[in-house]
Design an enzyme around this catalytic site. Structure first.
Site, PDB file in Angstrom:
ATOM      1  N   LYS A  98     -10.824  -4.238  -4.395  1.00 35.40           N
ATOM      2  CA  LYS A  98     -11.806  -3.160  -4.556  1.00 35.40           C
ATOM      3  C   LYS A  98     -11.194  -1.889  -5.113  1.00 35.40           C
ATOM      4  O   LYS A  98     -11.806  -1.130  -5.821  1.00 35.40           O
ATOM      5  CB  LYS A  98     -12.313  -2.731  -3.176  1.00 35.40           C
ATOM      6  CG  LYS A  98     -13.320  -3.563  -2.540  1.00 35.40           C
ATOM      7  CD  LYS A  98     -13.912  -2.732  -1.389  1.00 35.40           C
ATOM      8  CE  LYS A  98     -14.100  -3.566  -0.159  1.00 35.40           C
ATOM      9  NZ  LYS A  98     -12.960  -3.531   0.753  1.00 35.40           N
ATOM     10  N   LYS A 100      -4.246 -10.244  -6.712  1.00 30.18           N
ATOM     11  CA  LYS A 100      -5.598 -10.484  -6.180  1.00 30.18           C
ATOM     12  C   LYS A 100      -6.600  -9.435  -6.679  1.00 30.18           C
ATOM     13  O   LYS A 100      -6.232  -8.294  -6.939  1.00 30.18           O
ATOM     14  CB  LYS A 100      -5.565 -10.553  -4.645  1.00 30.18           C
ATOM     15  CG  LYS A 100      -5.735  -9.258  -3.931  1.00 30.18           C
ATOM     16  CD  LYS A 100      -6.114  -9.391  -2.452  1.00 30.18           C
ATOM     17  CE  LYS A 100      -6.352  -7.969  -1.951  1.00 30.18           C
ATOM     18  NZ  LYS A 100      -7.148  -7.822  -0.784  1.00 30.18           N
ATOM     19  N   LYS A 151       0.829  -1.212   0.000  1.00 32.74           N
ATOM     20  CA  LYS A 151       0.000   0.000   0.000  1.00 32.74           C
ATOM     21  C   LYS A 151       0.860   1.258   0.000  1.00 32.74           C
ATOM     22  O   LYS A 151       0.467   2.282  -0.538  1.00 32.74           O
ATOM     23  CB  LYS A 151      -0.993  -0.010   1.161  1.00 32.74           C
ATOM     24  CG  LYS A 151      -2.097  -1.043   0.972  1.00 32.74           C
ATOM     25  CD  LYS A 151      -3.427  -0.664   1.584  1.00 32.74           C
ATOM     26  CE  LYS A 151      -4.493  -1.680   1.157  1.00 32.74           C
ATOM     27  NZ  LYS A 151      -5.777  -1.555   1.787  1.00 32.74           N
TER      28      LYS A 151
HETATM   29  P1  ATP Z   1      -8.844  -2.798  -0.551  1.00 27.63           P
HETATM   30  O1  ATP Z   1      -8.648  -3.030  -2.020  1.00 27.63           O
HETATM   31  O2  ATP Z   1      -9.523  -1.513  -0.218  1.00 27.63           O
HETATM   32  O3  ATP Z   1      -7.615  -3.083   0.267  1.00 27.63           O
HETATM   33  P2  ATP Z   1     -10.025  -5.395  -0.370  1.00 27.63           P
HETATM   34  O4  ATP Z   1     -10.828  -5.652  -1.612  1.00 27.63           O
HETATM   35  O5  ATP Z   1      -8.710  -6.071  -0.248  1.00 27.63           O
HETATM   36  O6  ATP Z   1      -9.909  -3.852  -0.106  1.00 27.63           O
HETATM   37  P3  ATP Z   1     -10.879  -5.735   2.383  1.00 27.63           P
HETATM   38  O7  ATP Z   1     -11.945  -4.905   2.953  1.00 27.63           O
HETATM   39  O8  ATP Z   1      -9.477  -5.366   2.718  1.00 27.63           O
HETATM   40  O9  ATP Z   1     -11.004  -5.820   0.798  1.00 27.63           O
HETATM   41  O10 ATP Z   1     -11.123  -7.260   2.766  1.00 27.63           O
HETATM   42  C1  ATP Z   1     -12.309  -7.810   3.270  1.00 27.63           C
HETATM   43  C2  ATP Z   1     -12.193  -9.309   3.278  1.00 27.63           C
HETATM   44  O11 ATP Z   1     -12.184  -9.810   1.930  1.00 27.63           O
HETATM   45  C3  ATP Z   1     -10.905  -9.840   3.913  1.00 27.63           C
HETATM   46  O12 ATP Z   1     -11.207 -10.980   4.669  1.00 27.63           O
HETATM   47  C4  ATP Z   1     -10.051 -10.211   2.744  1.00 27.63           C
HETATM   48  O13 ATP Z   1      -9.136 -11.243   3.061  1.00 27.63           O
HETATM   49  C5  ATP Z   1     -11.084 -10.693   1.749  1.00 27.63           C
HETATM   50  N1  ATP Z   1     -10.634 -10.533   0.370  1.00 27.63           N
HETATM   51  C6  ATP Z   1     -10.282  -9.372  -0.243  1.00 27.63           C
HETATM   52  N2  ATP Z   1      -9.937  -9.585  -1.510  1.00 27.63           N
HETATM   53  C7  ATP Z   1     -10.043 -10.926  -1.725  1.00 27.63           C
HETATM   54  C8  ATP Z   1      -9.817 -11.778  -2.859  1.00 27.63           C
HETATM   55  N3  ATP Z   1      -9.409 -11.272  -4.014  1.00 27.63           N
HETATM   56  N4  ATP Z   1     -10.038 -13.098  -2.724  1.00 27.63           N
HETATM   57  C9  ATP Z   1     -10.461 -13.622  -1.549  1.00 27.63           C
HETATM   58  N5  ATP Z   1     -10.706 -12.877  -0.441  1.00 27.63           N
HETATM   59  C10 ATP Z   1     -10.499 -11.553  -0.518  1.00 27.63           C
END
Ligand code: ATP
Ligand code: LTN
Length: 331
Positions: free
Chosen positions: A199, A196, A114
């Protein structure tokens, strides 16, 4: 509440949930309500570790809360709340920060990723965020924490902090275990299947957002990056197709073998459309329920108010205990 094991997890309101969030985390949260005492939280305090527009954050927090309920979290059976509504999170964070080493935080890969992504805002909160997360978990004496695989390192740190605190000050916190699903713990980007699905990815084609309409979902799957092979089978080096097979399996409940048989003799084009349709059909009830909930703001407010009260009641006991253990004079 201690008859069943305690589960806690959180999700940041940094935008609409992706299919990765749904498959890797929230869809498991729904199932776990059957057998555990579950506490689910919209992690808005975590969200401000990267720059947020305040109006958008406020709106996204409500949307995320509604989405949580739309995905099947039952606010009567589980505790569903918004992190900043419970001040205990900020309080325990400080105490735990003083039991966390700079070196430990420096090893967190998400911090490194990040800070590379936002080189103009490497703030102290981004660095200490895993401590806040440890506090989220320890406040509720959680036994299990269902997350995607990207959060494994933060979970291990939470365990280390808890063990160290318990050793230093006497039994205070339950040591939590990570609960990571076998399939779907890391859904990959549709445009770069080696990273991965996230969002906050700048390329909207890399992500499926769970509120998107059927045409958009199918279009994105049609454009998904795959390889030059034509046969639908799960194999090393076929990251793009492996990702699509995983997604299809998670939303249909079919095994990888069944999927390979179903698409025997068919090409990637047919498979991509089938994945898009299956995902969209699977998510249709979530979309409908979300739309309904967003027209009933009073109900949402009632749910998150009650959720905050229930969360605070539990968390307050833990903070008070931790305050006493470290030697804060009681009022
Ligand atoms: P950001 O992009 O803002 O960091 P994010 O999409 O990674 O957000 P989070 O809010 O950080 O989402 O994560 C919420 C939950 O979703 C966590 O348990 C995280 O491990 C899971 N998660 C996020 N992205 C994935 C993915 N691509 N596959 C499986 N699980 C995921
Ligand atoms: N840090 C997580 C979200 C999160 C969380 C938590 C997950 C905040 N607090 C407590 C599990 C337990 C993330 O960014 N994915």
């Amino acid at each position: 509440m201690k008859d069943k094991k305690i589960i806690l997890s959180g999700i940041q309101p940094t935008g609409t949930f992706t299919l990765g969030n749904y498959i890797g985390a929230v869809s498991n949260w729904k199932k776990l309500q059957e057998d555990y005492n579950c506490i689910y939280m919209i992690a808005n305090m975590h969200a401000i570790t990267v720059r947020q527009d305040p109006t958008a954050l406020r709106h996204n927090t409500l949307k995320a809360y509604a989405l949580l309920l739309a995905c099947g979290i039952d606010p009567e059976r589980s505790i569903a709340f918004i992190q900043s509504h419970n001040r205990c999170h900020a309080e325990l964070n400080w105490v735990l920060a003083c039991s966390t080493q700079f070196g430990e935080l420096s090893r967190m890969t998400q911090f490194k990723a990040k800070s590379e992504k936002h080189p103009d805002d490497i703030n102290a909160g981004l660095f200490t965020y895993p401590v806040l997360m440890a506090g989220d978990i320890l406040l509720y004496q959680s036994d299990l924490v269902p997350v995607g695989i990207d959060q494994k390192q933060h979970l291990e740190l939470a365990r280390d902090i808890a063990q160290r605190f318990n050793q230093k000050y006497g039994e205070t916190f339950t040591i939590p275990d990570a609960y990571i699903g076998e399939v779907g713990a890391k859904i990959m980007s549709l445009q770069d299947p080696t990273s991965k699905m996230s969002k906050s990815d700048e390329n909207p084609n890399s992500c499926i957002f769970i509120l998107e309409d059927k045409d958009t979902i199918i279009r994105k799957f049609k454009r998904a990056i795959t390889d030059s092979d034509t046969c639908v089978r799960f194999a090393e080096g076929k990251d793009g197709i492996n990702n699509l097979i995983t997604i299809y399996s998670c939303v249909t409940g079919k095994s990888f073998d069944e999927i390979e048989r179903e698409f025997d003799g068919k090409g990637y084009g047919d498979f991509k459309i089938a994945v898009g349709e299956a995902v969209s059909d699977h998510l249709a009830p979530v979309r409908n329920e979300f739309d309904r909930l967003m027209t009933d703001k009073d109900y949402l407010k009632d749910c998150y108010t009650k959720g905050a009260e229930k969360a605070e009641r539990i968390a307050y006991r833990t903070v008070s205990k931790a305050y006493k253990k470290v030697g804060f004079l009681q009022l």
